[in-house]
Design a protein around this motif. Structure first.
Motif, PDB file in Angstrom:
ATOM      1  N   TYR A  85      74.673  27.492  51.037  1.00  0.00           N
ATOM      2  CA  TYR A  85      73.270  27.074  50.930  1.00  0.00           C
ATOM      3  C   TYR A  85      73.126  25.956  49.910  1.00  0.00           C
ATOM      4  O   TYR A  85      72.470  24.949  50.162  1.00  0.00           O
ATOM      5  CB  TYR A  85      72.393  28.262  50.499  1.00  0.00           C
ATOM      6  CG  TYR A  85      72.170  29.300  51.563  1.00  0.00           C
ATOM      7  CD1 TYR A  85      72.272  28.976  52.909  1.00  0.00           C
ATOM      8  CD2 TYR A  85      71.834  30.600  51.220  1.00  0.00           C
ATOM      9  CE1 TYR A  85      72.066  29.932  53.883  1.00  0.00           C
ATOM     10  CE2 TYR A  85      71.618  31.564  52.185  1.00  0.00           C
ATOM     11  CZ  TYR A  85      71.742  31.224  53.520  1.00  0.00           C
ATOM     12  OH  TYR A  85      71.525  32.173  54.470  1.00  0.00           O
ATOM     13  N   ILE A  86      73.760  26.141  48.737  1.00  0.00           N
ATOM     14  CA  ILE A  86      73.586  25.132  47.687  1.00  0.00           C
ATOM     15  C   ILE A  86      74.314  23.852  48.062  1.00  0.00           C
ATOM     16  O   ILE A  86      73.805  22.747  47.882  1.00  0.00           O
ATOM     17  CB  ILE A  86      74.088  25.706  46.335  1.00  0.00           C
ATOM     18  CG1 ILE A  86      73.145  26.804  45.862  1.00  0.00           C
ATOM     19  CG2 ILE A  86      74.210  24.620  45.291  1.00  0.00           C
ATOM     20  CD1 ILE A  86      73.644  27.566  44.663  1.00  0.00           C
TER      21      ILE A  86
ATOM     22  N   PRO B 195      65.167  19.073  48.833  1.00  0.00           N
ATOM     23  CA  PRO B 195      65.844  19.348  47.553  1.00  0.00           C
ATOM     24  C   PRO B 195      65.729  20.795  47.110  1.00  0.00           C
ATOM     25  O   PRO B 195      66.609  21.295  46.423  1.00  0.00           O
ATOM     26  CB  PRO B 195      65.131  18.408  46.566  1.00  0.00           C
ATOM     27  CG  PRO B 195      63.841  18.079  47.200  1.00  0.00           C
ATOM     28  CD  PRO B 195      64.036  18.163  48.673  1.00  0.00           C
ATOM     29  N   ASN B 196      64.656  21.485  47.511  1.00  0.00           N
ATOM     30  CA  ASN B 196      64.480  22.858  47.049  1.00  0.00           C
ATOM     31  C   ASN B 196      65.238  23.813  47.962  1.00  0.00           C
ATOM     32  O   ASN B 196      64.871  24.026  49.117  1.00  0.00           O
ATOM     33  CB  ASN B 196      62.989  23.204  47.031  1.00  0.00           C
ATOM     34  CG  ASN B 196      62.723  24.520  46.354  1.00  0.00           C
ATOM     35  OD1 ASN B 196      63.608  25.366  46.275  1.00  0.00           O
ATOM     36  ND2 ASN B 196      61.523  24.709  45.865  1.00  0.00           N
ATOM     37  N   VAL B 197      66.312  24.391  47.419  1.00  0.00           N
ATOM     38  CA  VAL B 197      67.173  25.234  48.242  1.00  0.00           C
ATOM     39  C   VAL B 197      66.420  26.473  48.729  1.00  0.00           C
ATOM     40  O   VAL B 197      66.594  26.916  49.863  1.00  0.00           O
ATOM     41  CB  VAL B 197      68.423  25.653  47.439  1.00  0.00           C
ATOM     42  CG1 VAL B 197      69.364  26.452  48.316  1.00  0.00           C
ATOM     43  CG2 VAL B 197      69.122  24.436  46.895  1.00  0.00           C
ATOM     44  N   VAL B 198      65.546  27.025  47.847  1.00  0.00           N
ATOM     45  CA  VAL B 198      64.822  28.236  48.231  1.00  0.00           C
ATOM     46  C   VAL B 198      63.972  27.977  49.475  1.00  0.00           C
ATOM     47  O   VAL B 198      63.948  28.775  50.417  1.00  0.00           O
ATOM     48  CB  VAL B 198      63.952  28.732  47.056  1.00  0.00           C
ATOM     49  CG1 VAL B 198      63.113  29.912  47.494  1.00  0.00           C
ATOM     50  CG2 VAL B 198      64.828  29.131  45.896  1.00  0.00           C
TER      51      VAL B 198
ATOM     52  N   VAL C 266      66.207  27.757  52.609  1.00  0.00           N
ATOM     53  CA  VAL C 266      66.675  29.057  53.092  1.00  0.00           C
ATOM     54  C   VAL C 266      65.523  29.814  53.731  1.00  0.00           C
ATOM     55  O   VAL C 266      65.644  30.398  54.807  1.00  0.00           O
ATOM     56  CB  VAL C 266      67.291  29.859  51.931  1.00  0.00           C
ATOM     57  CG1 VAL C 266      67.718  31.231  52.414  1.00  0.00           C
ATOM     58  CG2 VAL C 266      68.476  29.127  51.349  1.00  0.00           C
TER      59      VAL C 266
END
Lengths: 189, 117
Positions: free
Chosen positions: A114-115, A125-128, A131
């Motif tokens: 994921y990262i 840019p925001n991984v959260v 996902v």
């Protein structure tokens, strides 16, 4: 947070309890920021400290705001159960990876991908967010189903209730208890 | 053992047990739901502490940063918070309904009205 939680357990005025719950959620949000979970902190501050508190205040308005103290035998039994459960859980943590350990099993599976890849695969840019909305989009879809079903449930439970009914009954009871003399005085005035 | 080591889990278990105590020791239904909320927040904290990486930052991609905290627990807990509010609202609706039907939200008074000791 522990002190607030204990205060929640001790105080019998439900209005104070609800306010302390809001503060508890807000402290939780601060703890999430310390542990790098900024998105979770946003949600907790808005939903946990905001909407939950409003819902509980609404319930207080429709019910009562004082709690009766619990009977003594309840307290002792509950303390024993809680102590045993806590001891077992603490025994269970002895094998857990230490706080902040980069080699912990949690970090060994999909998190790296994921990262490493979400920047190019999803483009955010925001991984959260990536996902939540892309890799685990079905989770989020299921979450909206849950909210929808909860809304249906609340409407089914409260939809047909006439709230003033309770008060009319109270007034009727009061009237029944009054002597004819009093009633006459009231109607005269 | 390096600080905090396992201390984070123990603090969270302490919070969790306070929530559990509120749920089982108090007869007031609103208080029980508040206790469930306390329990819930401590479970969330448990997940988030597991996602923390030493020296990592929030999982937002930026130049020059190599260590990020694990985003997966964050996503799970985001979902859980919203679901938690849904269940809380359902529970509170039931409390209002019970109050309407019985005129009380104390467990022992409800038992008396249901003819149970």
């Amino acid at each position: 947070m522990g002190m607030i939680a204990i205060a929640i357990a001790r105080i019998h005025n439900l209005f104070a309890v609800v306010m302390l719950t809001g503060i508890f959620s807000l402290l939780g949000a601060a703890a999430y920021v310390i542990m790098d979970a900024v998105d979770v902190a946003f949600t907790e501050a808005a939903v946990g400290a905001g909407i939950s508190t409003v819902l509980m205040l609404g319930t207080l308005a429709l019910t009562t705001s004082e709690e009766k103290p619990s009977p003594k035998k309840n307290v002792v039994g509950a303390l024993i159960v809680v102590t045993i459960t806590g001891a077992v859980l603490i025994y269970g943590t002895l094998d857990m990876p230490h706080y902040g350990d980069p080699l912990a099993p949690v970090h060994q599976h999909v998190a790296d991908r994921y990262i490493g890849q979400s920047g190019t695969e999803v483009g955010l840019p925001n991984v959260v967010t990536s996902v939540l909305a892309s890799y685990r989009g079905y989770d989020t879809l299921g979450e909206t189903y849950v909210i929808f079903i909860a809304a249906i449930g609340v409407l089914a439970i409260l939809g047909r209730v006439r709230f003033p009914r309770r008060r009319e009954e109270d007034i009727a009871e009061d009237d029944a208890q009054k002597t004819p003399d009093e009633t006459a005085r009231e109607t005269g005035a | 053992m390096a600080f905090p080591g396992l201390l984070n889990y123990w603090l969270i278990i302490g919070l969790m047990m306070i929530g559990f105590y509120i749920v089982i020791a108090h007869g007031n239904l609103i208080k029980k739901i508040v206790g469930l909320n306390v329990f819930q927040v401590s479970v969330f904290l448990l997940y988030i502490t597991m996602g923390k990486v030493e020296g990592g930052t929030a999982p937002i991609l930026a130049e020059g940063i190599t260590a990020y905290s694990n985003p997966l627990p964050h996503v799970l807990i985001l979902t859980a918070i919203v679901v938690g509010v849904a269940t809380t609202s359902l529970g509170l609706a039931l409390v209002v309904r019970i109050r309407n039907a019985y005129g009380s939200i104390e467990e022992d008074e409800l038992d008396v009205q249901d003819d149970r000791p």
